[in-house]
Design a protein around this motif. Structure first.
Motif, PDB file in Angstrom:
ATOM      1  N   PHE A  35       0.847  -1.180   0.000  1.00 38.51           N
ATOM      2  CA  PHE A  35       0.000   0.000   0.000  1.00 38.51           C
ATOM      3  C   PHE A  35       0.885   1.233   0.000  1.00 38.51           C
ATOM      4  O   PHE A  35       2.078   1.168   0.260  1.00 38.51           O
ATOM      5  N   LYS A  36       0.272   2.381  -0.277  1.00 38.81           N
ATOM      6  CA  LYS A  36       1.020   3.621  -0.243  1.00 38.81           C
ATOM      7  C   LYS A  36       1.336   3.994   1.201  1.00 38.81           C
ATOM      8  O   LYS A  36       0.436   4.162   2.015  1.00 38.81           O
ATOM      9  N   ASN A  37       2.611   4.112   1.500  1.00 35.93           N
ATOM     10  CA  ASN A  37       3.045   4.450   2.850  1.00 35.93           C
ATOM     11  C   ASN A  37       3.813   5.763   2.895  1.00 35.93           C
ATOM     12  O   ASN A  37       4.491   6.063   3.863  1.00 35.93           O
ATOM     13  N   GLY A  38       3.737   6.526   1.822  1.00 41.03           N
ATOM     14  CA  GLY A  38       4.387   7.819   1.810  1.00 41.03           C
ATOM     15  C   GLY A  38       5.855   7.740   1.465  1.00 41.03           C
ATOM     16  O   GLY A  38       6.387   6.688   1.081  1.00 41.03           O
ATOM     17  N   HIS A  39       6.525   8.859   1.618  1.00 37.35           N
ATOM     18  CA  HIS A  39       7.949   8.949   1.302  1.00 37.35           C
ATOM     19  C   HIS A  39       8.776   8.275   2.387  1.00 37.35           C
ATOM     20  O   HIS A  39       8.344   8.126   3.519  1.00 37.35           O
ATOM     21  N   LEU A  40       9.988   7.857   2.034  1.00 40.79           N
ATOM     22  CA  LEU A  40      10.905   7.172   2.959  1.00 40.79           C
ATOM     23  C   LEU A  40      10.268   5.913   3.534  1.00 40.79           C
ATOM     24  O   LEU A  40      10.258   5.682   4.740  1.00 40.79           O
ATOM     25  N   LEU A  96      10.181  14.491  15.857  1.00 37.97           N
ATOM     26  CA  LEU A  96      10.680  15.859  15.713  1.00 37.97           C
ATOM     27  C   LEU A  96      11.362  16.076  14.363  1.00 37.97           C
ATOM     28  O   LEU A  96      11.246  17.154  13.760  1.00 37.97           O
ATOM     29  N   THR A  97      12.075  15.048  13.874  1.00 37.50           N
ATOM     30  CA  THR A  97      12.728  15.145  12.566  1.00 37.50           C
ATOM     31  C   THR A  97      11.700  15.311  11.460  1.00 37.50           C
ATOM     32  O   THR A  97      11.880  16.102  10.527  1.00 37.50           O
ATOM     33  N   VAL A  98      10.604  14.559  11.568  1.00 37.12           N
ATOM     34  CA  VAL A  98       9.537  14.671  10.578  1.00 37.12           C
ATOM     35  C   VAL A  98       8.873  16.040  10.648  1.00 37.12           C
ATOM     36  O   VAL A  98       8.639  16.690   9.623  1.00 37.12           O
ATOM     37  N   MET A  99       8.578  16.487  11.859  1.00 34.81           N
ATOM     38  CA  MET A  99       7.857  17.750  12.019  1.00 34.81           C
ATOM     39  C   MET A  99       8.699  18.963  11.609  1.00 34.81           C
ATOM     40  O   MET A  99       8.182  19.917  11.035  1.00 34.81           O
ATOM     41  N   CYS A 100       9.990  18.900  11.902  1.00 37.99           N
ATOM     42  CA  CYS A 100      10.840  20.085  11.691  1.00 37.99           C
ATOM     43  C   CYS A 100      11.675  20.040  10.415  1.00 37.99           C
ATOM     44  O   CYS A 100      12.096  21.092   9.924  1.00 37.99           O
ATOM     45  N   MET A 101      11.940  18.827   9.870  1.00 33.74           N
ATOM     46  CA  MET A 101      12.859  18.726   8.740  1.00 33.74           C
ATOM     47  C   MET A 101      12.244  18.008   7.536  1.00 33.74           C
ATOM     48  O   MET A 101      12.141  18.568   6.452  1.00 33.74           O
ATOM     49  N   LEU A 102      11.828  16.764   7.734  1.00 32.99           N
ATOM     50  CA  LEU A 102      11.350  15.967   6.604  1.00 32.99           C
ATOM     51  C   LEU A 102       9.974  16.402   6.115  1.00 32.99           C
ATOM     52  O   LEU A 102       9.688  16.338   4.911  1.00 32.99           O
ATOM     53  N   GLY A 103       9.122  16.827   7.038  1.00 35.91           N
ATOM     54  CA  GLY A 103       7.798  17.301   6.655  1.00 35.91           C
ATOM     55  C   GLY A 103       7.858  18.489   5.713  1.00 35.91           C
ATOM     56  O   GLY A 103       7.268  18.454   4.627  1.00 35.91           O
ATOM     57  N   PRO A 104       8.590  19.543   6.092  1.00 34.39           N
ATOM     58  CA  PRO A 104       8.726  20.686   5.174  1.00 34.39           C
ATOM     59  C   PRO A 104       9.430  20.310   3.864  1.00 34.39           C
ATOM     60  O   PRO A 104       9.166  20.916   2.826  1.00 34.39           O
ATOM     61  N   LEU A 105      10.330  19.317   3.925  1.00 29.89           N
ATOM     62  CA  LEU A 105      11.112  18.943   2.750  1.00 29.89           C
ATOM     63  C   LEU A 105      10.309  18.116   1.758  1.00 29.89           C
ATOM     64  O   LEU A 105      10.333  18.360   0.547  1.00 29.89           O
ATOM     65  N   TYR A 106       9.577  17.103   2.270  1.00 33.11           N
ATOM     66  CA  TYR A 106       8.861  16.180   1.391  1.00 33.11           C
ATOM     67  C   TYR A 106       7.337  16.347   1.424  1.00 33.11           C
ATOM     68  O   TYR A 106       6.635  15.731   0.612  1.00 33.11           O
ATOM     69  N   GLY A 107       6.839  17.129   2.367  1.00 33.39           N
ATOM     70  CA  GLY A 107       5.399  17.304   2.509  1.00 33.39           C
ATOM     71  C   GLY A 107       4.843  16.448   3.631  1.00 33.39           C
ATOM     72  O   GLY A 107       5.172  15.257   3.724  1.00 33.39           O
ATOM     73  N   GLY A 179      19.375  11.963   2.273  1.00 35.96           N
ATOM     74  CA  GLY A 179      19.884  13.143   1.586  1.00 35.96           C
ATOM     75  C   GLY A 179      20.803  14.011   2.412  1.00 35.96           C
ATOM     76  O   GLY A 179      20.941  15.212   2.153  1.00 35.96           O
ATOM     77  N   PHE A 180      21.480  13.433   3.406  1.00 32.02           N
ATOM     78  CA  PHE A 180      22.356  14.225   4.269  1.00 32.02           C
ATOM     79  C   PHE A 180      23.551  14.807   3.507  1.00 32.02           C
ATOM     80  O   PHE A 180      24.091  15.839   3.881  1.00 32.02           O
ATOM     81  N   LEU A 181      23.966  14.126   2.425  1.00 31.80           N
ATOM     82  CA  LEU A 181      25.118  14.606   1.663  1.00 31.80           C
ATOM     83  C   LEU A 181      24.752  15.684   0.646  1.00 31.80           C
ATOM     84  O   LEU A 181      25.631  16.187  -0.050  1.00 31.80           O
ATOM     85  N   ASN A 182      23.486  16.029   0.594  1.00 33.90           N
ATOM     86  CA  ASN A 182      23.059  17.078  -0.340  1.00 33.90           C
ATOM     87  C   ASN A 182      23.753  18.407  -0.058  1.00 33.90           C
ATOM     88  O   ASN A 182      23.921  19.235  -0.947  1.00 33.90           O
TER      89      ASN A 182
END
Length: 216
Positions: A35-40, A96-107, A179-182
């Motif tokens: 099923f669709k589980n989103g990004h990552l 916290l990583t999702v709320m502050c970093m990955l959420g804004p990055l991937y939606g 994507g840490f090496l970006n």
């Protein structure tokens, strides 16, 4: 134990059983059912490369052991209580990583889709509520909290070794899937250090606010 503490402890046992069950159910939902589980997210054992999945499975296992220990009428050991705080810190870091970093990055929609909704939001929030308000308090010396950073450190070591052995690769098959090496190697090292420190800080905050610290 007074009536309120006894009631909270019974609720805590139920909550920990639910956390344990749904942690493994969410992983199976991601790994087995397409099923669709989103990004990552990934199917099969490839899903185990994500910190989110590993931290939730660790938290689920610790929660099950914690609840079964109390159901059997045995005392919660210092080692088990330390593991509970450490696993709670790990899933809180994910949140916290999702709320502050990955959420804004991937939606945020992608971050809270399917199994990710449970691993990124519901289970971390339930865990924090349990640690702060429901679980029986077992005094934990502050010096033991350094153990909270070990799972994150081991994950970071594995993440780097995978890239060194198998190469960084390119999207969509990049081994640098976060994507840490970006932003370059220096920024990646800084992010890793911040994540490690943040895990310890989160654990210490839960320890202090939850009343697990020794009485003065």
């Amino acid at each position: 134990m007074n009536r309120k503490s006894a009631s909270n402890n019974r609720i805590s046992i139920i909550v920990n059983l639910l956390i344990g069950f749904f942690s493994f159910a969410a992983w199976l939902f991601m790994a087995v059912l397409k099923f669709k589980n989103g990004h990552l997210a990934a199917n099969g054992f490839a899903s185990l490369r994500y910190y989110t999945v590993l931290s939730n499975l660790m938290n689920g296992f610790v929660s099950l052991v914690y609840s079964i220990t109390q159901i059997r009428g045995k005392a919660v050991s210092l080692r088990l209580q330390t593991a509970k705080l450490a696993s709670a810190a790990a899933v809180t870091l994910t949140f916290l990583t999702v709320m502050c970093m990955l959420g804004p990055l991937y939606g945020y929609h992608s971050m809270f889709l399917g199994a990710n909704l449970w691993m990124h939001l519901i289970l971390p929030v339930l865990t924090v509520i349990d640690v702060l308000f429901l679980a029986k308090k077992v005094t934990v010396p502050g010096k033991r909290l350094i153990a909270a950073a070990l799972p994150t450190l081991l994950y970071e070591i594995g993440y780097v070794l995978n890239m060194l052995i198998n190469g960084v690769g390119r999207y969509p098959k990049s081994n640098d899937f976060y994507g840490f090496l970006n932003w370059g190697y220096g920024a990646a090292a800084l992010i890793a250090a911040v994540m490690l420190l943040l895990t310890y800080v989160i654990c210490r905050i839960l320890w202090r606010l939850g009343g697990y610290r020794p009485s003065l």
